[in-house]
Motif scaffolding. Structure first.
Motif, PDB file in Angstrom:
ATOM      1  N   UNK A  27       0.831  -1.203   0.000  1.00  0.00           N
ATOM      2  CA  UNK A  27       0.000   0.000   0.000  1.00  0.00           C
ATOM      3  C   UNK A  27       0.868   1.256   0.000  1.00  0.00           C
ATOM      4  N   UNK A  28       1.539   1.482  -1.144  1.00  0.00           N
ATOM      5  CA  UNK A  28       2.521   2.548  -1.268  1.00  0.00           C
ATOM      6  C   UNK A  28       1.928   3.848  -1.785  1.00  0.00           C
ATOM      7  N   UNK A  29       0.630   3.871  -2.031  1.00  0.00           N
ATOM      8  CA  UNK A  29       0.014   5.016  -2.668  1.00  0.00           C
ATOM      9  C   UNK A  29       0.336   6.323  -1.962  1.00  0.00           C
ATOM     10  N   UNK A  30       0.915   7.244  -2.698  1.00  0.00           N
ATOM     11  CA  UNK A  30       1.198   8.611  -2.267  1.00  0.00           C
ATOM     12  C   UNK A  30       2.156   8.717  -1.088  1.00  0.00           C
ATOM     13  N   UNK A  31       2.956   7.707  -0.870  1.00  0.00           N
ATOM     14  CA  UNK A  31       3.976   7.790   0.183  1.00  0.00           C
ATOM     15  C   UNK A  31       5.207   8.545  -0.298  1.00  0.00           C
ATOM     16  N   UNK A  32       5.781   9.324   0.593  1.00  0.00           N
ATOM     17  CA  UNK A  32       7.117   9.839   0.349  1.00  0.00           C
ATOM     18  C   UNK A  32       8.110   8.707   0.598  1.00  0.00           C
ATOM     19  N   UNK A  33       9.225   8.746  -0.116  1.00  0.00           N
ATOM     20  CA  UNK A  33      10.262   7.721   0.051  1.00  0.00           C
ATOM     21  C   UNK A  33      11.598   8.392   0.334  1.00  0.00           C
ATOM     22  N   UNK A  51       9.010  13.552  -2.058  1.00  0.00           N
ATOM     23  CA  UNK A  51       7.569  13.402  -1.932  1.00  0.00           C
ATOM     24  C   UNK A  51       7.014  12.538  -3.064  1.00  0.00           C
ATOM     25  N   UNK A  52       5.742  12.164  -2.926  1.00  0.00           N
ATOM     26  CA  UNK A  52       5.108  11.323  -3.941  1.00  0.00           C
ATOM     27  C   UNK A  52       5.170  11.970  -5.324  1.00  0.00           C
ATOM     28  N   UNK A  53       4.890  13.249  -5.384  1.00  0.00           N
ATOM     29  CA  UNK A  53       4.870  13.953  -6.672  1.00  0.00           C
ATOM     30  C   UNK A  53       6.264  14.269  -7.178  1.00  0.00           C
ATOM     31  N   UNK A  54       7.247  14.206  -6.277  1.00  0.00           N
ATOM     32  CA  UNK A  54       8.582  14.632  -6.660  1.00  0.00           C
ATOM     33  C   UNK A  54       8.795  16.120  -6.509  1.00  0.00           C
ATOM     34  N   UNK A  55       7.748  16.819  -6.062  1.00  0.00           N
ATOM     35  CA  UNK A  55       7.839  18.258  -5.968  1.00  0.00           C
ATOM     36  C   UNK A  55       8.596  18.763  -4.756  1.00  0.00           C
ATOM     37  N   UNK A  56       8.751  17.908  -3.760  1.00  0.00           N
ATOM     38  CA  UNK A  56       9.512  18.278  -2.561  1.00  0.00           C
ATOM     39  C   UNK A  56      10.648  17.281  -2.381  1.00  0.00           C
ATOM     40  N   UNK A  57      11.845  17.799  -2.318  1.00  0.00           N
ATOM     41  CA  UNK A  57      13.048  16.980  -2.156  1.00  0.00           C
ATOM     42  C   UNK A  57      13.937  17.639  -1.109  1.00  0.00           C
ATOM     43  N   UNK A  58      14.468  16.821  -0.234  1.00  0.00           N
ATOM     44  CA  UNK A  58      15.388  17.305   0.791  1.00  0.00           C
ATOM     45  C   UNK A  58      16.658  16.455   0.789  1.00  0.00           C
ATOM     46  N   UNK A  59      17.772  17.089   1.111  1.00  0.00           N
ATOM     47  CA  UNK A  59      19.045  16.393   1.215  1.00  0.00           C
ATOM     48  C   UNK A  59      19.741  16.774   2.521  1.00  0.00           C
ATOM     49  N   UNK A  98       6.985   7.043   4.251  1.00  0.00           N
ATOM     50  CA  UNK A  98       6.068   7.747   5.154  1.00  0.00           C
ATOM     51  C   UNK A  98       5.008   8.435   4.307  1.00  0.00           C
ATOM     52  N   UNK A  99       3.804   8.484   4.808  1.00  0.00           N
ATOM     53  CA  UNK A  99       2.707   9.085   4.028  1.00  0.00           C
ATOM     54  C   UNK A  99       2.938  10.557   3.751  1.00  0.00           C
ATOM     55  N   UNK A 100       3.416  11.303   4.744  1.00  0.00           N
ATOM     56  CA  UNK A 100       3.638  12.723   4.531  1.00  0.00           C
ATOM     57  C   UNK A 100       4.624  13.275   5.552  1.00  0.00           C
ATOM     58  N   UNK A 101       5.915  13.030   5.358  1.00  0.00           N
ATOM     59  CA  UNK A 101       6.918  13.491   6.333  1.00  0.00           C
ATOM     60  C   UNK A 101       7.105  15.002   6.329  1.00  0.00           C
ATOM     61  N   UNK A 102       6.461  15.700   5.362  1.00  0.00           N
ATOM     62  CA  UNK A 102       6.576  17.155   5.280  1.00  0.00           C
ATOM     63  C   UNK A 102       5.374  17.844   5.920  1.00  0.00           C
ATOM     64  N   UNK A 103       4.469  17.051   6.446  1.00  0.00           N
ATOM     65  CA  UNK A 103       3.272  17.607   7.029  1.00  0.00           C
ATOM     66  C   UNK A 103       3.522  18.268   8.369  1.00  0.00           C
ATOM     67  N   UNK A 104       2.510  19.011   8.824  1.00  0.00           N
ATOM     68  CA  UNK A 104       2.621  19.710  10.100  1.00  0.00           C
ATOM     69  C   UNK A 104       2.849  18.715  11.227  1.00  0.00           C
TER      70      UNK A 104
END
Length: 127
Positions: A27-33, A51-59, A98-104
């Protein structure tokens, strides 16, 4: 439940490149990796996350400019292109989801929030 399997590790020389892959299933739908690394006896260290969309990337600062994370959602795979490798990059590299590690309320660099982990792949950089 998400299952993750890493591959692509190996032994390389100082300055070489490697490309790690992490194949996801379940059940990987929309998970960040993300990618983490850990040496024996040391704490797990954040490397990068996308992020799932690739729009958010952190290093992590230690890999910025040398490593590039990307993903192919059709193949449910995340990649870590590692260039200009150094001996200090020697570690076991783990993939995490994680489903949304960038969330509040979440810190994307906190390994405790990640819900699923792979078994790891060894990267060794010789000098």
């Amino acid at each position: 439940q998400v299952q993750l399997v890493e591959s692509g590790g190996g032994l390389v020389q100082d300055g070489d490149s490697l490309r790690l892959s992490c194949a996801a299933s379940g059940r990987i739908s929309e998970h960040a990796l993300g990618w983490w690394r850990q040496a024996s006896g040391k704490e797990r260290e954040f490397v990068s996350v996308i992020s799932w969309s690739g729009g958010t990337i952190k290093y992590a600062d230690s890999v910025k400019g040398r490593f590039t994370i990307s993903r192919d959602n059709a193949k449910k795979t995340v990649f870590l292109q590692m260039d200009s490798l150094k001996p200090e990059d020697t570690d076991i590299y783990y993939c995490a989801a994680h489903r949304n590690p960038f969330g509040e309320g979440f810190n994307y660099a906190d390994d405790q929030i990640y819900e699923s982990w792979g078994q790891g792949t060894q990267v060794t950089v010789s000098s």
